[in-house]
Design a protein around this motif. Structure first.
Motif, PDB file in Angstrom:
ATOM      1  N   LEU A 142       0.861  -1.273  -0.025  1.00  0.00           N
ATOM      2  CA  LEU A 142      -0.049   0.051  -0.053  1.00  0.00           C
ATOM      3  C   LEU A 142       0.906   1.282  -0.023  1.00  0.00           C
ATOM      4  CD1 LEU A 142      -2.963   0.022  -0.175  1.00  0.00           C
ATOM      5  CD2 LEU A 142      -3.005   0.476   2.572  1.00  0.00           C
ATOM      6  N   VAL A 144       3.997   1.598  -1.075  1.00  0.00           N
ATOM      7  CA  VAL A 144       4.752   1.972  -2.284  1.00  0.00           C
ATOM      8  C   VAL A 144       3.766   2.239  -3.364  1.00  0.00           C
ATOM      9  CG1 VAL A 144       6.358   0.607  -3.811  1.00  0.00           C
ATOM     10  CG2 VAL A 144       6.696   0.421  -1.483  1.00  0.00           C
ATOM     11  N   GLY A 145       2.609   1.673  -3.376  1.00  0.00           N
ATOM     12  CA  GLY A 145       1.722   1.840  -4.396  1.00  0.00           C
ATOM     13  C   GLY A 145       1.108   3.086  -4.142  1.00  0.00           C
ATOM     14  N   HIS A 146       0.919   4.002  -3.150  1.00  0.00           N
ATOM     15  CA  HIS A 146      -0.140   4.796  -3.209  1.00  0.00           C
ATOM     16  C   HIS A 146       0.333   6.173  -2.257  1.00  0.00           C
ATOM     17  CE1 HIS A 146      -3.336   3.365  -5.716  1.00  0.00           C
ATOM     18  NE2 HIS A 146      -3.154   2.278  -5.281  1.00  0.00           N
TER      19      HIS A 146
ATOM     20  N   GLN B  72      -6.119  -0.561  -3.403  1.00  0.00           N
ATOM     21  CA  GLN B  72      -5.098  -1.237  -3.849  1.00  0.00           C
ATOM     22  C   GLN B  72      -5.172  -2.810  -4.007  1.00  0.00           C
ATOM     23  OE1 GLN B  72      -1.503  -0.260  -4.868  1.00  0.00           O
ATOM     24  NE2 GLN B  72      -1.354  -2.560  -5.262  1.00  0.00           N
ATOM     25  N   VAL B 144       5.926  -2.674  -7.977  1.00  0.00           N
ATOM     26  CA  VAL B 144       5.332  -1.310  -7.521  1.00  0.00           C
ATOM     27  C   VAL B 144       6.590  -0.452  -7.377  1.00  0.00           C
ATOM     28  CG1 VAL B 144       4.000  -0.058  -6.037  1.00  0.00           C
ATOM     29  CG2 VAL B 144       3.192  -2.281  -7.017  1.00  0.00           C
ATOM     30  N   ALA B 189      -0.824  -0.175  -9.250  1.00  0.00           N
ATOM     31  CA  ALA B 189      -0.472   1.381  -8.745  1.00  0.00           C
ATOM     32  C   ALA B 189      -0.079   2.121  -9.789  1.00  0.00           C
ATOM     33  CB  ALA B 189       0.449   1.397  -7.680  1.00  0.00           C
TER      34      ALA B 189
END
Lengths: 249, 249
Positions: A142, A144-146, B72, B144, B189
DNA sequence: CGTAAAATTGATCTGTCTCAACGTGGGTGG
DNA sequence: CCACCCACGTTGAGACAGATCAATTTTACG
């Protein structure tokens, strides 16, 4: 109780109460204590896990290297953490585990692990511990993604602080965190340069100071708010008292 | 053999050979088959897992929502995939599982799971399957964290293709993939807009075409090279033959 | 003390995001 | 059976977080 397994035992007791027998079993089977220097591999990609690893001192990390040499940390192993015994089933690991600074670890041989897993409470504690580590992994994805670079670092600090506090290693909002700015960069997938700038800003805003391998949290509430950090996934409900209790060592 | 557990059985046999008894046990205990519509939750954050889930048709996904509404995806559950039975230990899930399109799943009640786990081969197969899912999670973190949008999508397609091929659902380099461009965006992502542009480019370069929920791979070798995809982490060594064998159904 | 690793700072560049339309197909109700 | 609608897909233009490149300083330590 021998000093070696203290943190491990207490960590596992967060997940299931252990009988004196089980605590003794942990101690007796913890025959091999190994020390590692910074950058040593405790386990290597392609090889099997050398036994069940339990960290007793220092920070270690699962990591993978990309063909171009970049590194991604996949998980942090802090004092008291145990690897998932299930990983022993795999004939070859898909990643490596390195010491970030000096590390001391207990390596339970495979037959000791079998003994441990025969005890239902121990098996349950190990399984629950593994569940929490998976939850942490999901948070990292989460992040790193967002999350923004600010939130990523801030969330990581909250996590580390909470985990260390859970084993009594973060008295008074401060803890030793033997990570390099490059380690942090490889954890949250940001450039070391940008990590540095973000840390400077965190200092300026007086939320946290991370310097000389020491993390000092000036305002935990605000830090957690800034990070969007909700500690429930770590499953340490009685964080405060437990920590108090553990501090006796 | 009843159609319901065919894929599940065969998927598990990738991880450990099962005796006829064990196969029968799987079938007998698979009493509850449930159907879900797109966007239905198979399991909800905060609630316990309703039983051991095994997907028999369609795609499901673990996911988390951020406070601002972004989503996500944390893992894909494809036909033949089983959740980790250990998750039943947790009184409340830290994430949800949703159907991406129509899904059919077997839900093994808790006592059935206990029966299954008493069989060593089944327990081993379930554990190994969980290990592979963890390895997939690590690849996602790597994606990601460090891969370009092009590599992320391309790597995801390689993974999906390999996993579907392993259960006989990707005959001739093509497979049904009921994902939306937004689903892909939430997986790797990236912004949906940018996913679209990347898909267009993939079509132009004649590597893969993803259109109308169908994935057609024009050049698997080049695709894998472009993605930096090494299938070994999926632990389906005899991918090709196995797939051949499974195709009989 | 010397040397290498780690931290810091500045200037510039770029992949991806954001915002903003517009197109399109399939389902639904009138 | 048509008309509308809504989710999904497609396209363009401009903005920005974070990357990259390039020093310089500080710290740790043998």
């Amino acid at each position: 109780m021998s000093g070696i397994t203290v943190r491990l035992t207490r960590r596992l007791e967060h997940f299931a109460p252990l009988s004196p027998q089980e605590r003794a079993l942990l101690q007796e089977t913890a025959t091999s204590v190994r020390r590692f220097e910074s950058r040593d591999d405790l386990a290597k990609q392609g090889a099997p896990l050398p036994g069940l690893l339990a960290i007793t001192y220092g920070f270690a990390a699962r990591y993978k290297l990309l063909p171009d040499g970049r590194r991604q940390l996949l998980a942090l192993l802090l004092p008291g953490d145990v690897c998932d015994p299930r990983a022993l089933l795999s004939p070859q690991m898909d990643h490596s585990i390195a010491a970030l600074g000096p590390v001391e670890a207990v390596v339970f041989p495979e037959d000791a692990v079998r003994q441990l897993e025969e005890r239902p409470a121990l098996a349950r504690a190990l399984a629950r511990s593994a569940l929490v580590h998976e939850a942490i992994g999901r948070q990292w994805l989460l992040s790193v993604g967002h999350r923004s670079s600010f939130e990523r670092i801030t969330h990581l600090f909250c996590e580390i602080h909470a985990r260390l506090d859970a084993v009594g290693l973060a008295p008074g909002r401060a803890c030793d965190v033997p990570l390099t700015q490059v380690d942090i960069a490889d954890t949250v997938a940001i450039t070391p340069v940008h990590v540095n700038r973000t840390l400077m800003e965190l200092r300026r805003t007086r939320l946290v100071t991370f310097q000389n391998k020491r993390l000092v949290i000036h305002d935990l509430r605000s830090l957690q708010r800034a990070a969007g950090f909700d500690p429930s996934y770590l499953c340490v409900p009685a964080l405060a008292e437990t920590a108090e209790f553990l501090r006796e060592k």
